[in-house]
Design a protein around this motif. Structure first.
Motif, PDB file in Angstrom:
ATOM      1  N   GLN A   1       9.937   9.716  -7.985  1.00  0.00           N
ATOM      2  CA  GLN A   1      10.073   8.313  -8.360  1.00  0.00           C
ATOM      3  C   GLN A   1       9.743   7.425  -7.172  1.00  0.00           C
ATOM      4  N   LEU A   2       9.199   6.253  -7.481  1.00  0.00           N
ATOM      5  CA  LEU A   2       8.997   5.202  -6.487  1.00  0.00           C
ATOM      6  C   LEU A   2       9.705   3.951  -6.976  1.00  0.00           C
ATOM      7  N   TRP A   3      10.568   3.391  -6.116  1.00  0.00           N
ATOM      8  CA  TRP A   3      11.234   2.127  -6.419  1.00  0.00           C
ATOM      9  C   TRP A   3      10.693   1.048  -5.500  1.00  0.00           C
ATOM     10  N   SER A   4      10.428  -0.111  -6.074  1.00  0.00           N
ATOM     11  CA  SER A   4       9.956  -1.257  -5.306  1.00  0.00           C
ATOM     12  C   SER A   4      10.495  -2.523  -5.965  1.00  0.00           C
ATOM     13  N   ASN A   5      10.611  -3.599  -5.196  1.00  0.00           N
ATOM     14  CA  ASN A   5      11.088  -4.853  -5.808  1.00  0.00           C
ATOM     15  C   ASN A   5       9.969  -5.617  -6.501  1.00  0.00           C
ATOM     16  N   TYR A   6       8.754  -5.033  -6.514  1.00  0.00           N
ATOM     17  CA  TYR A   6       7.650  -5.639  -7.256  1.00  0.00           C
ATOM     18  C   TYR A   6       6.655  -4.550  -7.622  1.00  0.00           C
ATOM     19  N   LEU A   7       6.152  -4.614  -8.851  1.00  0.00           N
ATOM     20  CA  LEU A   7       5.044  -3.782  -9.300  1.00  0.00           C
ATOM     21  C   LEU A   7       3.993  -4.688  -9.937  1.00  0.00           C
ATOM     22  N   PRO A   8       2.709  -4.493  -9.615  1.00  0.00           N
ATOM     23  CA  PRO A   8       1.661  -5.319 -10.223  1.00  0.00           C
ATOM     24  C   PRO A   8       1.555  -5.048 -11.721  1.00  0.00           C
ATOM     25  N   PRO A   9       0.929  -5.948 -12.462  1.00  0.00           N
ATOM     26  CA  PRO A   9       0.652  -5.656 -13.872  1.00  0.00           C
ATOM     27  C   PRO A   9      -0.096  -4.334 -13.999  1.00  0.00           C
ATOM     28  N   SER A  10       0.234  -3.561 -15.006  1.00  0.00           N
ATOM     29  CA  SER A  10      -0.336  -2.209 -15.125  1.00  0.00           C
ATOM     30  C   SER A  10      -1.851  -2.223 -15.237  1.00  0.00           C
ATOM     31  N   GLU A  11      -2.405  -3.328 -15.748  1.00  0.00           N
ATOM     32  CA  GLU A  11      -3.867  -3.399 -15.892  1.00  0.00           C
ATOM     33  C   GLU A  11      -4.559  -3.907 -14.626  1.00  0.00           C
ATOM     34  N   ALA A  12      -3.783  -4.239 -13.596  1.00  0.00           N
ATOM     35  CA  ALA A  12      -4.375  -4.791 -12.376  1.00  0.00           C
ATOM     36  C   ALA A  12      -5.250  -3.760 -11.676  1.00  0.00           C
ATOM     37  N   ALA A  13      -6.401  -4.210 -11.224  1.00  0.00           N
ATOM     38  CA  ALA A  13      -7.280  -3.368 -10.425  1.00  0.00           C
ATOM     39  C   ALA A  13      -7.082  -3.721  -8.959  1.00  0.00           C
ATOM     40  N   PRO A  14      -7.251  -2.751  -8.060  1.00  0.00           N
ATOM     41  CA  PRO A  14      -7.107  -3.073  -6.636  1.00  0.00           C
ATOM     42  C   PRO A  14      -8.072  -4.178  -6.239  1.00  0.00           C
ATOM     43  N   PRO A  15      -7.578  -5.324  -5.773  1.00  0.00           N
ATOM     44  CA  PRO A  15      -8.472  -6.416  -5.383  1.00  0.00           C
ATOM     45  C   PRO A  15      -9.191  -6.091  -4.086  1.00  0.00           C
ATOM     46  N   THR A  16     -10.290  -6.738  -3.866  1.00  0.00           N
ATOM     47  CA  THR A  16     -11.048  -6.551  -2.617  1.00  0.00           C
ATOM     48  C   THR A  16     -11.293  -7.931  -2.016  1.00  0.00           C
ATOM     49  N   HIS A  17     -10.261  -8.488  -1.432  1.00  0.00           N
ATOM     50  CA  HIS A  17     -10.373  -9.808  -0.838  1.00  0.00           C
ATOM     51  C   HIS A  17     -11.063  -9.737   0.512  1.00  0.00           C
ATOM     52  N   GLN A  18     -11.843 -10.739   0.804  1.00  0.00           N
ATOM     53  CA  GLN A  18     -12.377 -10.935   2.149  1.00  0.00           C
ATOM     54  C   GLN A  18     -11.669 -12.162   2.707  1.00  0.00           C
ATOM     55  N   PHE A  19     -10.478 -11.945   3.253  1.00  0.00           N
ATOM     56  CA  PHE A  19      -9.631 -13.075   3.636  1.00  0.00           C
ATOM     57  C   PHE A  19      -9.831 -13.409   5.101  1.00  0.00           C
ATOM     58  N   GLU A  20     -10.107 -14.658   5.371  1.00  0.00           N
ATOM     59  CA  GLU A  20     -10.213 -15.137   6.750  1.00  0.00           C
ATOM     60  C   GLU A  20      -9.058 -16.088   7.015  1.00  0.00           C
ATOM     61  N   GLY A  21      -8.341 -15.852   8.066  1.00  0.00           N
ATOM     62  CA  GLY A  21      -7.205 -16.705   8.367  1.00  0.00           C
ATOM     63  C   GLY A  21      -6.297 -16.060   9.383  1.00  0.00           C
ATOM     64  N   GLU A  22      -5.022 -16.398   9.351  1.00  0.00           N
ATOM     65  CA  GLU A  22      -4.071 -15.876  10.303  1.00  0.00           C
ATOM     66  C   GLU A  22      -3.938 -14.363  10.177  1.00  0.00           C
ATOM     67  N   GLN A  23      -3.704 -13.700  11.310  1.00  0.00           N
ATOM     68  CA  GLN A  23      -3.617 -12.251  11.306  1.00  0.00           C
ATOM     69  C   GLN A  23      -2.495 -11.758  10.404  1.00  0.00           C
ATOM     70  N   ALA A  24      -1.377 -12.479  10.384  1.00  0.00           N
ATOM     71  CA  ALA A  24      -0.259 -12.054   9.538  1.00  0.00           C
ATOM     72  C   ALA A  24      -0.658 -12.017   8.068  1.00  0.00           C
ATOM     73  N   ILE A  25      -1.483 -12.984   7.635  1.00  0.00           N
ATOM     74  CA  ILE A  25      -1.915 -13.012   6.242  1.00  0.00           C
ATOM     75  C   ILE A  25      -2.951 -11.923   5.978  1.00  0.00           C
ATOM     76  N   LYS A  26      -3.820 -11.677   6.934  1.00  0.00           N
ATOM     77  CA  LYS A  26      -4.765 -10.566   6.793  1.00  0.00           C
ATOM     78  C   LYS A  26      -4.013  -9.253   6.637  1.00  0.00           C
ATOM     79  N   ASN A  27      -2.976  -9.070   7.468  1.00  0.00           N
ATOM     80  CA  ASN A  27      -2.191  -7.840   7.385  1.00  0.00           C
ATOM     81  C   ASN A  27      -1.494  -7.711   6.039  1.00  0.00           C
ATOM     82  N   LEU A  28      -0.957  -8.813   5.543  1.00  0.00           N
ATOM     83  CA  LEU A  28      -0.283  -8.785   4.250  1.00  0.00           C
ATOM     84  C   LEU A  28      -1.275  -8.471   3.136  1.00  0.00           C
ATOM     85  N   THR A  29      -2.453  -9.065   3.195  1.00  0.00           N
ATOM     86  CA  THR A  29      -3.486  -8.799   2.188  1.00  0.00           C
ATOM     87  C   THR A  29      -3.859  -7.322   2.164  1.00  0.00           C
ATOM     88  N   ARG A  30      -4.091  -6.754   3.342  1.00  0.00           N
ATOM     89  CA  ARG A  30      -4.461  -5.332   3.408  1.00  0.00           C
ATOM     90  C   ARG A  30      -3.335  -4.449   2.886  1.00  0.00           C
TER      91      ARG A  30
END
Length: 309
Positions: free
Chosen positions: A86-115
């Motif tokens: 089992q895996l427990w988490s306080n959030y799960l994406p919608p089951s139909e969600a596909a892994p996004p491929t963002h090209q995010f430019e901005g603060e390093q903390a946000i880049k890290n969160l995106t990845r």
């Protein structure tokens, strides 16, 4: 007997609990997928590498306290190596969600969160294919009997905070993949951490993720024997009043020996060391009067009600 390994994953959390009688295995957080280079002889390693060294081939339950990469980034590598019940988490994406491929430019903390979020989605896709049960935890889960001797209590962030996180992440994981909410999420995601209280043979282990001292005061246990210090020993980890209330015999700090930002906070560590008999660090922390120690994990054992290293 209960074995606890606070794994030396550098800056991050990965805590393995194994009950030897039943064989039950619980992993709280997975560290990052890349633990970085420590000093010579640091013995730093990923959670997956540690499990391989320990010949662990199955984990009954993985709990992700929150979705920062130093807690959840190692999930995909771990999933490819061991079976996870089992895996427990306080959030799960919608089951139909596909892994996004963002090209995010901005603060390093946000880049890290995106990845981290993209890796999380990829890991979930892999786990679903392998039959792992995925559970979203949005409210407190008291007195869960993992085994006849191992009891788990889970505390959650307030409902409005959990809902706000879900709204931001639903927008991130579904077209058109909105990212602007990540700035707000980054400001409070630590305080969404699931907080775990584990009870075994009368001993209490408190694992609060990265929750700040100001936000977790209402949901802490009345006392504990082993405390994993919140947020790697940053200055917001705990107050004197909270420390007085918990009165732990052991404090374990999941820390990187290569941080340059006063982490762990020197004044806080001295304050804790003056009150707590045993203060242990997963990485080599330079504290006055203490020689740096190098190990793959901080290991504690509970047997017949006794705690020993």
């Amino acid at each position: 007997m209960l074995l606890l390994d606070f794994i030396n994953v550098g800056y991050g959390d990965a805590i393995l609990l194994r009950e030897t009688n039943s064989g039950y295995t619980l992993l709280v957080d997975c560290g990052d997928k890349d633990v970085g280079k420590g000093p010579p002889g640091s013995k730093r390693l990923t959670a997956a590498e540690f499990l391989r060294r320990e010949n662990v081939e199955r984990i009954d339950l993985v709990v992700l306290t929150h979705l920062h990469k130093d807690h959840a980034g190692g999930l995909l590598a771990l999933s490819r190596q061991v079976a996870i019940g089992q895996l427990w988490s306080n959030y799960l994406p919608p089951s139909e969600a596909a892994p996004p491929t963002h090209q995010f430019e901005g603060e390093q903390a946000i880049k890290n969160l995106t990845r981290a979020l993209e890796d999380f989605c990829a890991a979930l896709e892999f786990l679903r294919a392998r039959g792992t049960k995925l559970v979203e935890i949005k409210s407190a889960q008291p007195e869960i009997k993992l085994t006849s001797s191992l009891l788990l209590n889970v505390s959650c962030a307030p409902e409005p905070l959990i809902k706000l996180q879900a709204d931001i992440l639903d927008a991130f994981f579904t077209p058109p993949f909105e990212t602007k909410g990540l700035f707000e999420l980054d400001s409070f995601i630590n305080d969404t951490s699931l907080r775990l209280t584990v009870e075994y043979e009368g001993r209490i282990i408190y694992l609060p993720g990265d929750t700040s001292a100001s936000s977790k005061a209402q949901a802490e246990p009345k006392r504990c024997d082993i405390l994993k210090l919140s947020h790697h020993g940053h200055k917001d980890a705990i107050t004197q009043a909270q420390l007085n209330a918990l009165l732990p015999e052991y404090v374990v700090v999941s820390v990187s020996s290569t941080r340059k930002d006063n982490c762990p906070n020197k004044a806080l560590m001295e304050q804790i060391a003056n009150q707590v008999p045993n203060v242990l660090f997963t990485g080599s922390a330079h504290i006055q009067g203490r020689a740096p120690a190098y190990h793959h994990s901080v290991r504690l054992c509970i047997d017949e009600g006794r705690i020993f290293e």
